[in-house]
Design a protein around this motif. Structure first.
Motif, mmCIF file in Angstrom:
data_model
loop_
_atom_site.group_PDB
_atom_site.id
_atom_site.type_symbol
_atom_site.label_atom_id
_atom_site.label_comp_id
_atom_site.label_asym_id
_atom_site.label_seq_id
_atom_site.Cartn_x
_atom_site.Cartn_y
_atom_site.Cartn_z
ATOM 1 N N HIS A 192 0.810 -1.218 0.000
ATOM 2 C CA HIS A 192 0.000 0.000 0.000
ATOM 3 C C HIS A 192 0.846 1.273 0.000
ATOM 4 O O HIS A 192 0.427 2.290 -0.549
ATOM 5 N N LEU A 193 2.030 1.244 0.611
ATOM 6 C CA LEU A 193 2.887 2.427 0.575
ATOM 7 C C LEU A 193 3.310 2.728 -0.859
ATOM 8 O O LEU A 193 3.306 3.898 -1.288
ATOM 9 N N THR A 194 3.664 1.684 -1.603
ATOM 10 C CA THR A 194 4.033 1.877 -3.009
ATOM 11 C C THR A 194 2.868 2.454 -3.802
ATOM 12 O O THR A 194 3.043 3.370 -4.616
ATOM 13 N N TYR A 195 1.671 1.914 -3.556
ATOM 14 C CA TYR A 195 0.491 2.422 -4.266
ATOM 15 C C TYR A 195 0.230 3.885 -3.903
ATOM 16 O O TYR A 195 -0.104 4.706 -4.768
ATOM 17 N N ALA A 196 0.361 4.220 -2.620
ATOM 18 C CA ALA A 196 0.118 5.600 -2.184
ATOM 19 C C ALA A 196 1.105 6.559 -2.847
ATOM 20 O O ALA A 196 0.719 7.646 -3.319
#
Length: 225
Positions: A192-196
């Protein structure tokens, strides 16, 4: 100004959507981190008794210790390990002292040891309850003639080995000799950090392109005026 209405609407609206997606992924990241912390804490708990009716929702990753001996029947799941290369996970029927018959993933054996015999017990298996998410529409059917499975499908293996649909993944050796244990780990992806970051970066570029477009329209109008 009328020529700027649509570019501004498109630019600001698109940026708002991208920022909302970025915020949503940050919220998902916080939720996922809390879930992973809960799983890690559960994996470290002392082993308890095997529940009477384990469920994937309530008992996934629960540490258990169960006494008994290995019975007839095993399923060999094709795998590969960094230390050992191609081989199999040995999932074997286990007959508990309480008279239940469950599945135990004893661990990894090299391909050359597929037909080797292993200690049958009596033994106390210490490990974790697991419902592996390894099957999908592309998973091949097991080759029962050669006893080669391509995923740990708990329901299918229980039917083939005549056990309850309950799998304990051993955390320590289950005899001498025995397969090398491959304990349960945290197998939940957290991207999710990468997506954010991706959505946030796209929002910045979207606003930058909008600014360039507005600047060019404004200069054109000034040149015409």
């Amino acid at each position: 100004m009328r020529r700027l209405i649509f570019p501004l609407f498109l630019g600001l609206g698109g940026a708002a959507v991208l920022v909302a997606l970025c915020v949503w992924q940050v919220q998902r990241l916080q939720w996922k981190q809390a879930m992973l912390a809960e799983i890690a804490a559960r994996l470290e708990q002392p082993a308890g008794a095997l529940p009477a009716a384990p469920s994937a929702e309530a008992d996934r990753h629960a540490p258990v210790a169960v006494a008994g001996r290995f019975g007839t029947g095993a399923a060999h799941v094709l795998t590969s390990q960094r230390r050992g290369g191609p081989g199999y996970l040995v999932v074997q029927a286990f007959e508990t002292e309480a008279g239940r018959r469950i599945l135990v993933d004893r661990g990894y054996v090299p391909e050359a040891d597929k037909a080797a015999g292993f200690d049958q017990g009596p033994v106390t298996v210490t490990g974790h309850l697991a419902w592996p998410r390894e099957t999908d529409m592309f998973t091949p059917e097991p080759n029962l003639a050669r006893n080669i499975w391509f995923a740990r499908d708990v329901d299918a293996m229980a039917a083939a080995l005549d056990t309850e649909p309950v799998l304990v993944v051993a955390a320590v050796p289950t005899g001498d000799p025995a397969p090398r244990p491959v304990p349960v780990g945290i197998d939940v992806p957290n991207n999710h950090l990468t997506y954010a970051i991706t959505w946030g970066t796209l929002a910045v570029f979207w606003l930058a392109m909008t600014g360039v477009l507005v600047y060019r329209i404004t200069r054109t109008e000034v040149a015409r005026g």
